[in-house]
Write an enzyme that holds these catalytic residues in place. Sequence first.
Site: not given
Length: 316
Positions: A26-28, A109, A151, A209-211, A234
């Site tokens: 999920p990305m704003v 978040c 999450k 999740n992450g990197d 990202r």
Amino acid sequence: IMKTANGNTSVMDMFEKGKVLKICAPMVRYSKLAFRSLVRKYNCDICFTPMIVAADFLRSIKARDSEFTTNERDRPLIVQFAAHDAQSLADAACAVAPFSDGVDLNCGCPQRWAMSAGYGACLINKPELVKDMVRHVRNQVDNPNYTASIKIRIHKDLKQTVDLCQKAESAGVSWITVHGRTTEERHQPVHYDAIKTIKDSVSVPVIANGDIKYLRDVESTHELTGVDGVMAARGLLANPAMFAGYEDTPLQCIWDWVDIAVEQGTPFTCFHHHLIYMLERVSSQPERKVFNSLSSTSAVIDYLQNTYGSVHDLRT
């Protein structure tokens, strides 16, 4: 491709032993329908909507239309909500259930506005509330295959995180996505050991999740932690074809984005921003300066054609 949302199949059937699911985070502003359509062309198994504040979503039809658009090919789809009471989460879940495969509760978040409103990462310190929220969704959505996931970020004291996850599991959580950083951490290295500890302490699927920047990171994360899936944010913005094994955004993917955005009427700013991310690693500073200053879709298309050539050149 597995089509769900008809009540007959469940996202849970996708978790197979030895297979690592590849998931768009999920990305704003960014994980909207057009971008989801793009990453699904490049081996993304499941997509999440941007985080939607459940109370606003229930209060306003206008918010609903701008926040949540989908189509029949946009599957499997998980709708992520921010909420701080069980009933509004369950009501929001019931509203989107006919058009999606599950809801996810944002407990990660770290932004100040979210935390001060009682949303996001502050929920990792309220395990009983999280348990109640999961249970409400489970009890009130009448499709037994509909998923309810969470999450989270991790605590400095990992025992608290394990306790949270076990409580969620007892309430019937479908799976848990773990961003391997604490609420305070931003770009520090991900704590893979913490993700592994959580994976070893619950029996529901766990997603890391992450990197995640390249396909090889999917495999190494799986090997380090034993997780059932990985989620990228990202990394996918920079290269939406990452899960298909491309090191950098291929030209085909750039033109696929142009086609999708034009077809779906994506607003220029969003269309342009995505291309800025996609071209960052493959363009020089002077090129970026020119590209970033373009102000219309037609100017962007001309620029791409002149700088990189069209897809037709690829095919000849």
